[in-house]
Design a protein around this motif. Structure first.
Motif, PDB file in Angstrom:
ATOM      1  N   VAL A 125       0.850  -1.190   0.000  1.00 35.41           N
ATOM      2  CA  VAL A 125       0.000   0.000   0.000  1.00 35.41           C
ATOM      3  C   VAL A 125       0.882   1.234   0.000  1.00 35.41           C
ATOM      4  O   VAL A 125       2.070   1.169   0.347  1.00 35.41           O
ATOM      5  CB  VAL A 125      -0.957   0.024   1.210  1.00 35.41           C
ATOM      6  N   SER A 143      -8.887   3.474  -3.815  1.00 37.74           N
ATOM      7  CA  SER A 143      -8.517   2.543  -4.884  1.00 37.74           C
ATOM      8  C   SER A 143      -9.251   2.905  -6.161  1.00 37.74           C
ATOM      9  O   SER A 143     -10.317   3.534  -6.136  1.00 37.74           O
ATOM     10  CB  SER A 143      -8.848   1.087  -4.510  1.00 37.74           C
ATOM     11  N   TRP A 149      -5.279   1.568 -11.293  1.00 33.86           N
ATOM     12  CA  TRP A 149      -4.838   1.053 -10.005  1.00 33.86           C
ATOM     13  C   TRP A 149      -4.262   2.160  -9.126  1.00 33.86           C
ATOM     14  O   TRP A 149      -4.380   3.330  -9.436  1.00 33.86           O
ATOM     15  CB  TRP A 149      -3.855  -0.099 -10.235  1.00 33.86           C
ATOM     16  N   LYS A 150      -3.660   1.782  -8.010  1.00 32.47           N
ATOM     17  CA  LYS A 150      -3.356   2.784  -6.980  1.00 32.47           C
ATOM     18  C   LYS A 150      -2.450   3.901  -7.484  1.00 32.47           C
ATOM     19  O   LYS A 150      -2.666   5.067  -7.160  1.00 32.47           O
ATOM     20  CB  LYS A 150      -2.774   2.136  -5.724  1.00 32.47           C
ATOM     21  N   ALA A 170      -3.567   4.248  -0.225  1.00 27.97           N
ATOM     22  CA  ALA A 170      -3.927   3.799  -1.568  1.00 27.97           C
ATOM     23  C   ALA A 170      -3.548   2.333  -1.739  1.00 27.97           C
ATOM     24  O   ALA A 170      -2.460   1.912  -1.332  1.00 27.97           O
ATOM     25  CB  ALA A 170      -3.227   4.656  -2.623  1.00 27.97           C
ATOM     26  N   ASP A 172      -4.358  -1.518  -4.276  1.00 27.30           N
ATOM     27  CA  ASP A 172      -4.941  -2.158  -5.444  1.00 27.30           C
ATOM     28  C   ASP A 172      -6.048  -3.088  -4.984  1.00 27.30           C
ATOM     29  O   ASP A 172      -5.830  -3.952  -4.123  1.00 27.30           O
ATOM     30  CB  ASP A 172      -3.875  -2.967  -6.205  1.00 27.30           C
TER      31      ASP A 172
END
Length: 351
Positions: A125, A143, A149-150, A170, A172
């Motif tokens: 993360v 997300s 994606w992140k 953040a 995925d």
């Protein structure tokens, strides 16, 4: 294992050009892609990954690691269906970490251990904070969806960390990016684990911002009362999972979802319906949740029916905005919508 699938790369570039430009892609790079790419999957000159990665490497050599990371993010788009795309994701992470000193906020990459199906998983993360005093601020989970994606959510992560008084976490979502698990009926467990990790990380309050399919998880977080505030941008909620909508999915979206849920070949329509049925949240909508929710989508979304936005109108503690002249998740309008979203979240989490 992920799988490749037929997709018109020219149509995909046109459909996503607004999104890519909003991420920070230069018009010059976009024009290069239009003329240079002649294959979606070939790992060779003219191939999607090859041409985008070549541009990314050029920006990296020039010292622009932020732009390099963003372009590597396009190179790995839309799924990690082969080794070249997995390699592009690896390069994207490397460039992103190199660029962190210029984010304008404090940045930290962590790996969280989360409970999952009577065992544990390791999930990378990214944390964004104005001052790294995590325990003094609420935490906002963030997300994207099945193909954003992140790291692709970077502008939102920085804007909320700078202006909303939150620490952004953040990640995925299941079935994407660096997540080790598929998008299946156990995916909600990952979100529950993230919420449980976020409360002691911050001051005890947790918000959840989900974009596209990530909004589906955010909606669940709000309707179950698991978090203190939710922003849902373009979530598929109920109508998106009906047969009529799945039949009309464009630009390879059915196979993008098929990859996320764990198929190793193109699923039949019946298989895709069965695999996504558990993400239909209509049962949760039967009860009134007290969690404040902000719902946003473009009026011209080609992926998610407008009904999945309008279904929230009239619910207590819920603000709904349908953005005219905007497509899926109103991505082309997000820069001008972000100050409103930041102000909304700040006031809800401070209440």
């Amino acid at each position: 294992m992920p799988y490749e699938f037929p997709v018109d790369h020219h149509a995909l570039i046109e459909e996503r050009s607004g999104q890519f430009l909003s991420f920070g892609l230069t018009p010059q790079d976009l024009e290069h892609a239009r003329t240079a790419i002649d294959s979606m999957w070939a790992d060779a000159p003219g191939g999607w990954v090859h041409e985008w990665s070549r541009l990314a490497a050029k920006h990296s050599a020039q010292g622009d690691h932020a732009l390099a990371s963003m372009v590597y993010g396009i190179a790995k788009f839309p799924v990690l269906a082969n080794e070249s795309r997995r390699r592009a994701l690896h390069h994207q992470v490397d460039e992103y970490v190199k660029a962190a000193g210029g984010f304008g906020v404090e940045f930290e990459r962590r790996v969280l251990t989360l409970p999952y199906r009577n065992t544990a998983i390791e999930l990378p993360v990214h944390l964004f904070s104005a001052d790294r005093r995590y325990n003094e601020a609420p935490v906002l989970l963030l997300s994207g969806g099945v193909d954003g994606w992140k790291m692709d959510m970077h502008p939102l992560a920085v804007a909320f960390a700078q202006n909303a008084g939150v620490t952004v976490l953040a990640f995925d979502q299941p079935g994407t990016g660096e997540s080790p698990v598929p998008l299946d009926e156990f995916g909600d467990q990952v979100i529950d684990g993230l919420i449980a990790a976020a409360r002691p990380l911050g001051n005890g309050k947790v918000g959840h911002l989900g974009v596209s399919f990530g909004g589906n998880f955010a909606v669940r977080s709000g309707l179950t009362g698991a978090v203190d505030a939710v922003i849902n941008i373009g979530a598929p909620v109920t109508a998106a999972f009906e047969v009529a909508n799945l039949e009309r999915l464009l630009y390879g979206m059915a196979d993008i979802v098929g990859n996320a849920v764990g198929f190793d070949r193109p699923p039949t329509q019946e298989e895709l319906i069965a695999a996504t049925l558990g993400f239909d949240r209509r049962d949760l909508l039967l009860s009134q949740s007290s969690t404040p929710m902000l719902v946003i989508n473009g009026a011209d979304d080609v992926h998610v029916p407008l009904d999945d936005t309008l279904i929230f109108q009239g619910r207590s503690n819920t603000d709904v905005h349908v953005i005219p002249d905007a497509g899926h998740c109103a991505v082309t309008k997000l820069p001008e919508l972000t100050p409103m979203m930041v102000d909304w979240l700040r006031r809800r989490l401070a209440a």
